[in-house]
Design an enzyme around this catalytic site. Structure first.
Site, PDB file in Angstrom:
ATOM      1  N   THR A  59       4.246   8.949   3.374  1.00 31.11           N
ATOM      2  CA  THR A  59       5.159   9.378   2.303  1.00 31.11           C
ATOM      3  C   THR A  59       6.495   9.831   2.885  1.00 31.11           C
ATOM      4  O   THR A  59       6.532  10.429   3.958  1.00 31.11           O
ATOM      5  CB  THR A  59       4.549  10.511   1.446  1.00 31.11           C
ATOM      6  OG1 THR A  59       5.510  10.901   0.443  1.00 31.11           O
ATOM      7  CG2 THR A  59       4.145  11.727   2.266  1.00 31.11           C
ATOM      8  N   CYS A  69      -0.249   8.638 -30.813  1.00 34.08           N
ATOM      9  CA  CYS A  69      -1.526   9.317 -31.101  1.00 34.08           C
ATOM     10  C   CYS A  69      -2.363   9.540 -29.850  1.00 34.08           C
ATOM     11  O   CYS A  69      -3.472  10.071 -29.935  1.00 34.08           O
ATOM     12  CB  CYS A  69      -2.327   8.533 -32.134  1.00 34.08           C
ATOM     13  SG  CYS A  69      -3.106   7.051 -31.459  1.00 34.08           S
ATOM     14  N   GLN A  99       0.248  10.427  -4.468  1.00 37.71           N
ATOM     15  CA  GLN A  99       1.385  10.120  -5.344  1.00 37.71           C
ATOM     16  C   GLN A  99       1.260   8.685  -5.833  1.00 37.71           C
ATOM     17  O   GLN A  99       2.055   8.227  -6.642  1.00 37.71           O
ATOM     18  CB  GLN A  99       2.703  10.263  -4.570  1.00 37.71           C
ATOM     19  CG  GLN A  99       2.942  11.656  -4.020  1.00 37.71           C
ATOM     20  CD  GLN A  99       4.032  11.629  -2.941  1.00 37.71           C
ATOM     21  OE1 GLN A  99       5.203  11.778  -3.226  1.00 37.71           O
ATOM     22  NE2 GLN A  99       3.641  11.428  -1.695  1.00 37.71           N
ATOM     23  N   ASN A 100       0.284   7.967  -5.293  1.00 36.75           N
ATOM     24  CA  ASN A 100       0.151   6.546  -5.641  1.00 36.75           C
ATOM     25  C   ASN A 100      -0.572   6.371  -6.973  1.00 36.75           C
ATOM     26  O   ASN A 100      -1.440   7.153  -7.335  1.00 36.75           O
ATOM     27  CB  ASN A 100      -0.599   5.797  -4.539  1.00 36.75           C
ATOM     28  CG  ASN A 100       0.146   5.866  -3.221  1.00 36.75           C
ATOM     29  OD1 ASN A 100       1.326   6.208  -3.195  1.00 36.75           O
ATOM     30  ND2 ASN A 100      -0.530   5.562  -2.130  1.00 36.75           N
ATOM     31  N   HIS A 110       0.934  11.293  -9.912  1.00 36.46           N
ATOM     32  CA  HIS A 110       1.870  10.457 -10.670  1.00 36.46           C
ATOM     33  C   HIS A 110       1.183   9.480 -11.621  1.00 36.46           C
ATOM     34  O   HIS A 110       1.787   8.506 -12.055  1.00 36.46           O
ATOM     35  CB  HIS A 110       2.798   9.702  -9.702  1.00 36.46           C
ATOM     36  CG  HIS A 110       3.745  10.621  -8.973  1.00 36.46           C
ATOM     37  ND1 HIS A 110       4.413  10.279  -7.814  1.00 36.46           N
ATOM     38  CD2 HIS A 110       4.145  11.898  -9.257  1.00 36.46           C
ATOM     39  CE1 HIS A 110       5.163  11.297  -7.409  1.00 36.46           C
ATOM     40  NE2 HIS A 110       5.020  12.288  -8.272  1.00 36.46           N
ATOM     41  N   ARG A 116       3.625  -5.474 -11.890  1.00 35.24           N
ATOM     42  CA  ARG A 116       3.092  -4.517 -10.908  1.00 35.24           C
ATOM     43  C   ARG A 116       1.584  -4.357 -11.041  1.00 35.24           C
ATOM     44  O   ARG A 116       0.858  -4.244 -10.060  1.00 35.24           O
ATOM     45  CB  ARG A 116       3.758  -3.143 -11.090  1.00 35.24           C
ATOM     46  CG  ARG A 116       5.165  -3.118 -10.536  1.00 35.24           C
ATOM     47  CD  ARG A 116       5.590  -1.712 -10.199  1.00 35.24           C
ATOM     48  NE  ARG A 116       4.934  -1.221  -9.006  1.00 35.24           N
ATOM     49  CZ  ARG A 116       4.779   0.068  -8.723  1.00 35.24           C
ATOM     50  NH1 ARG A 116       5.207   0.988  -9.554  1.00 35.24           N
ATOM     51  NH2 ARG A 116       4.196   0.445  -7.618  1.00 35.24           N
ATOM     52  N   TYR A 165       6.014  -3.703 -15.590  1.00 35.73           N
ATOM     53  CA  TYR A 165       4.712  -3.069 -15.309  1.00 35.73           C
ATOM     54  C   TYR A 165       3.570  -4.080 -15.302  1.00 35.73           C
ATOM     55  O   TYR A 165       2.614  -3.934 -14.543  1.00 35.73           O
ATOM     56  CB  TYR A 165       4.435  -1.904 -16.266  1.00 35.73           C
ATOM     57  CG  TYR A 165       5.036  -0.634 -15.711  1.00 35.73           C
ATOM     58  CD1 TYR A 165       4.387   0.070 -14.695  1.00 35.73           C
ATOM     59  CD2 TYR A 165       6.282  -0.174 -16.127  1.00 35.73           C
ATOM     60  CE1 TYR A 165       4.959   1.191 -14.126  1.00 35.73           C
ATOM     61  CE2 TYR A 165       6.862   0.936 -15.566  1.00 35.73           C
ATOM     62  CZ  TYR A 165       6.196   1.621 -14.566  1.00 35.73           C
ATOM     63  OH  TYR A 165       6.756   2.727 -13.984  1.00 35.73           O
TER      64      TYR A 165
HETATM   65  P1  OAD Z   1       8.469   5.978  -0.229  1.00 35.97           P
HETATM   66  O1  OAD Z   1       8.735   4.532  -0.437  1.00 35.97           O
HETATM   67  O2  OAD Z   1       9.547   6.938  -0.538  1.00 35.97           O
HETATM   68  O3  OAD Z   1       8.039   6.234   1.285  1.00 35.97           O
HETATM   69  C1  OAD Z   1       7.078   5.456   1.929  1.00 35.97           C
HETATM   70  C2  OAD Z   1       6.860   6.025   3.314  1.00 35.97           C
HETATM   71  O4  OAD Z   1       5.811   5.279   3.922  1.00 35.97           O
HETATM   72  C3  OAD Z   1       8.070   5.929   4.250  1.00 35.97           C
HETATM   73  O5  OAD Z   1       8.282   7.188   4.863  1.00 35.97           O
HETATM   74  C4  OAD Z   1       7.650   4.869   5.290  1.00 35.97           C
HETATM   75  O6  OAD Z   1       8.171   5.142   6.582  1.00 35.97           O
HETATM   76  C5  OAD Z   1       6.134   5.025   5.273  1.00 35.97           C
HETATM   77  N1  OAD Z   1       5.346   3.835   5.682  1.00 35.97           N
HETATM   78  C6  OAD Z   1       5.643   2.532   5.537  1.00 35.97           C
HETATM   79  N2  OAD Z   1       4.643   1.749   6.006  1.00 35.97           N
HETATM   80  C7  OAD Z   1       3.672   2.597   6.457  1.00 35.97           C
HETATM   81  C8  OAD Z   1       2.375   2.420   7.065  1.00 35.97           C
HETATM   82  N3  OAD Z   1       1.869   1.213   7.288  1.00 35.97           N
HETATM   83  N4  OAD Z   1       1.679   3.540   7.394  1.00 35.97           N
HETATM   84  C9  OAD Z   1       2.181   4.777   7.171  1.00 35.97           C
HETATM   85  N5  OAD Z   1       3.376   4.995   6.606  1.00 35.97           N
HETATM   86  C10 OAD Z   1       4.119   3.934   6.249  1.00 35.97           C
HETATM   87  O7  OAD Z   1       7.113   6.302  -1.041  1.00 35.97           O
HETATM   88  P2  OAD Z   1       6.552   7.721  -1.549  1.00 35.97           P
HETATM   89  O8  OAD Z   1       6.768   8.779  -0.530  1.00 35.97           O
HETATM   90  O9  OAD Z   1       5.160   7.484  -1.998  1.00 35.97           O
HETATM   91  O10 OAD Z   1       7.244   8.318  -7.810  1.00 35.97           O
HETATM   92  O11 OAD Z   1       7.479   7.980  -2.801  1.00 35.97           O
HETATM   93  C11 OAD Z   1       7.255   9.109  -3.592  1.00 35.97           C
HETATM   94  C12 OAD Z   1       7.452   8.800  -5.051  1.00 35.97           C
HETATM   95  O12 OAD Z   1       8.738   8.168  -5.254  1.00 35.97           O
HETATM   96  C13 OAD Z   1       6.479   7.782  -5.627  1.00 35.97           C
HETATM   97  O13 OAD Z   1       5.245   8.350  -5.992  1.00 35.97           O
HETATM   98  C14 OAD Z   1       7.229   7.280  -6.825  1.00 35.97           C
HETATM   99  C15 OAD Z   1       8.587   7.080  -6.205  1.00 35.97           C
HETATM  100  O14 OAD Z   1       9.665   7.088  -7.086  1.00 35.97           O
HETATM  101  C16 OAD Z   1       7.074   8.030  -9.119  1.00 35.97           C
HETATM  102  O15 OAD Z   1       6.911   6.893  -9.507  1.00 35.97           O
HETATM  103  C17 OAD Z   1       7.078   9.219 -10.020  1.00 35.97           C
HETATM  104 ZN    ZN Z   2      -1.671   5.307 -31.626  1.00 33.63          ZN
END
Ligand code: OAD
Ligand code: ZN
Length: 255
Positions: free
Chosen positions: A191, A132, A103-104, A121, A72, A69
């Site tokens: 997404t 605490c 979700q970001n 998220h 990141r 982390y």
């Molecule tokens: P993903 O990595 O699953 O999907 C990313 C999407 O972005 C894909 O469909 C790509 O095709 C698209 N993509 C890539 N480049 C792009 C661009 N320049 N413009 C538009 N789209 C583009 O990511 P999320 O859908 O955000 O959860 O994943 C959902 C969740 O899964 C995250 O929030 C995280 C992960 O595990 C947690 O951490 C709880």
């Molecule tokens: Zn504490």
């Protein structure tokens, strides 16, 4: 409709819309050089979520999880909002209400200027004690020992992000459902739409009557419910929509 160009119906729907909601995923930050989760270069292709993004893994090896982390946090801290984030922020100058549901965890929507952002998220810039609940900024903990400990109770401090198997923040989820229900036009942006319950938000929008526009270089399971899927990058398509929309709203004087 699946298309590589922006169809006229997008402008027709936006011209009469009052409430806009945008559901965003890692793809919108890809052009800020933050890797997405899935796909060839995806984070979950190289690392195992069960070793890094769940509570048991954290309790077993907090140092490893914190090292990951910290790395990141550094990438995200150094990243800048891209034209896609900025175009969404600019929508606030055009519409009565613009609600971002993301979700970001990277905080880039707020840094781009969006004022109404619901984070499903969590937010990687925040941290809290698991015993605490005292909250900590990155500055307060990252200079010290890893894993960081709470100065009040000695408990482990964790990043304020949702891990696998954890509940989403209830107030953020409820606000997101409401935004989906109330929106006239709903964007699904960068997404994969496969992680639930977040991915139910676009479906709520659809069943509540919103016009759903998806922007993604690839089709996704959400393509089925989208009225229009524009195959492209949010960093190019969104600015083009905003530019044209401004020109429509000012009677074509801008072009
Ligand atoms: P993903 O990595 O699953 O999907 C990313 C999407 O972005 C894909 O469909 C790509 O095709 C698209 N993509 C890539 N480049 C792009 C661009 N320049 N413009 C538009 N789209 C583009 O990511 P999320 O859908 O955000 O959860 O994943 C959902 C969740 O899964 C995250 O929030 C995280 C992960 O595990 C947690 O951490 C709880
Ligand atoms: Zn504490």
């Amino acid at each position: 409709m699946i298309t590589e160009t922006i169809p006229q119906i997008v402008y027709d729907k936006l011209s009469t819309a009052r409430v806009i909601a945008a559901f965003t995923g890692a793809g919108i930050s890809a052009e800020s050089n933050i890797p997405t989760f899935r796909g060839d270069e995806g984070i979950w292709t190289k690392f195992k979520p069960e070793e890094l993004a769940n509570f048991d893994a954290f309790m077993k090896n907090p140092k490893l999880v914190w090292e990951w982390y910290s790395a990141r946090k550094k990438i995200i801290h150094e990243a800048q909002p891209n034209p896609g984030h900025r175009a969404l922020a600019e929508l606030e100058n055009i519409f009565d209400e613009v609600i971002i549901v993301t979700q970001n965890i990277d905080n880039l929507h707020r840094r781009a200027g969006s004022t109404c952002v619901h984070e499903l998220h969590g937010n990687i810039e925040r941290n809290y004690c698991i015993k605490c609940s005292k909250t900590y900024t990155d500055d307060a903990i990252l200079s010290g020992e890893i894993p960081p400990k709470c100065e009040k109770c000695g408990g482990l401090v964790r990043p304020d992000v949702v891990w696998f198997g954890e509940f989403l923040p209830q107030d953020e989820f409820t606000a997101s459902e409401e935004a989906a229900q109330r929106s006239d036009v709903f964007f699904s942006l960068g997404t994969s739409g496969i992680v639930y319950p977040a991915a139910s938000i676009p479906q709520i929008a659809k069943y509540s009557g919103a016009f759903v526009i998806e922007i993604n270089p690839e089709t996704t399971p959400l393509t089925e419910i989208a009225d229009v899927t524009i195959l492209g990058k949010t960093g190019s398509v969104l600015p083009e929509i905003v530019h044209r929309l401004r020109s429509i709203k000012t009677g074509g004087k801008q072009d």
